[in-house]
Motif scaffolding. Structure first.
Motif, PDB file in Angstrom:
ATOM      1  N   ASP A 261       2.056 110.506  58.275  1.00 36.00           N
ATOM      2  CA  ASP A 261       3.401 110.937  57.881  1.00 36.00           C
ATOM      3  C   ASP A 261       3.545 112.448  57.746  1.00 36.00           C
ATOM      4  O   ASP A 261       4.548 112.930  57.267  1.00 36.00           O
ATOM      5  CB  ASP A 261       3.858 110.231  56.606  1.00 36.00           C
TER       6      ASP A 261
ATOM      7  N   GLN B  91       7.684 108.382  59.651  1.00 36.41           N
ATOM      8  CA  GLN B  91       8.390 109.058  58.563  1.00 36.41           C
ATOM      9  C   GLN B  91       7.835 108.567  57.236  1.00 36.41           C
ATOM     10  O   GLN B  91       7.500 107.388  57.086  1.00 36.41           O
ATOM     11  CB  GLN B  91       9.883 108.775  58.623  1.00 36.41           C
ATOM     12  N   SER B  92       7.754 109.468  56.283  1.00 29.79           N
ATOM     13  CA  SER B  92       7.208 109.115  54.979  1.00 29.79           C
ATOM     14  C   SER B  92       7.939 107.919  54.369  1.00 29.79           C
ATOM     15  O   SER B  92       7.331 107.052  53.749  1.00 29.79           O
ATOM     16  CB  SER B  92       7.271 110.316  54.040  1.00 29.79           C
TER      17      SER B  92
END
Length: 121
Positions: free
Chosen positions: A44, A88-89
């Motif tokens: 991420d 994506q985080s």
């Protein structure tokens, strides 16, 4: 194994100090890809992914990270022993195991890895 997926987890006292979040991710990635091949690793940290795919470039942002942490991972990517993909985080299910999350995100990740969330009222 969880739901047919291999999970590797290790906890140990740090042997060195990371000077940035990118440095920490590069070190963790270096350790994570030693386990097995071929392996798909979701990361991420976009900077870390770019550095691994584009090659180590010494700059003010990387001068504190020894090249050895890049070289091993880059070689394994080149030889198709590992595949590194950006996630994506907010979509990183591993966050379940590493940080406190808002309830909505927690439930999303629990469901995403095939677990059930039991809510006691």
């Amino acid at each position: 194994m969880n739901g047919g997926t291999a999970i590797s987890w290790r906890s140990q006292k740090q042997t060195l100090v990371a000077t940035s979040s990118n440095h920490a991710k590069v070190i963790a990635l270096n350790e994570a890809n030693k386990d097995r091949s071929p392996t798909l690793i979701y990361e991420d940290n976009a900077t870390c992914v770019a550095q691994m795919k584009e090659g180590y470039i010494k700059s003010d942002r990387t001068k504190h990270i020894p090249p050895k942490f890049f070289e091993y991972t880059q070689e394994r990517i080149k030889n198709q022993q590992i595949e590194l993909k950006y996630v994506q985080s907010s979509n990183n299910a591993a966050d379940l195991f590493t940080k406190a999350l808002p309830t909505k995100i927690f439930r999303k990740h629990v469901h995403g890895i095939g677990m059930r969330y039991l809510h006691n009222t």
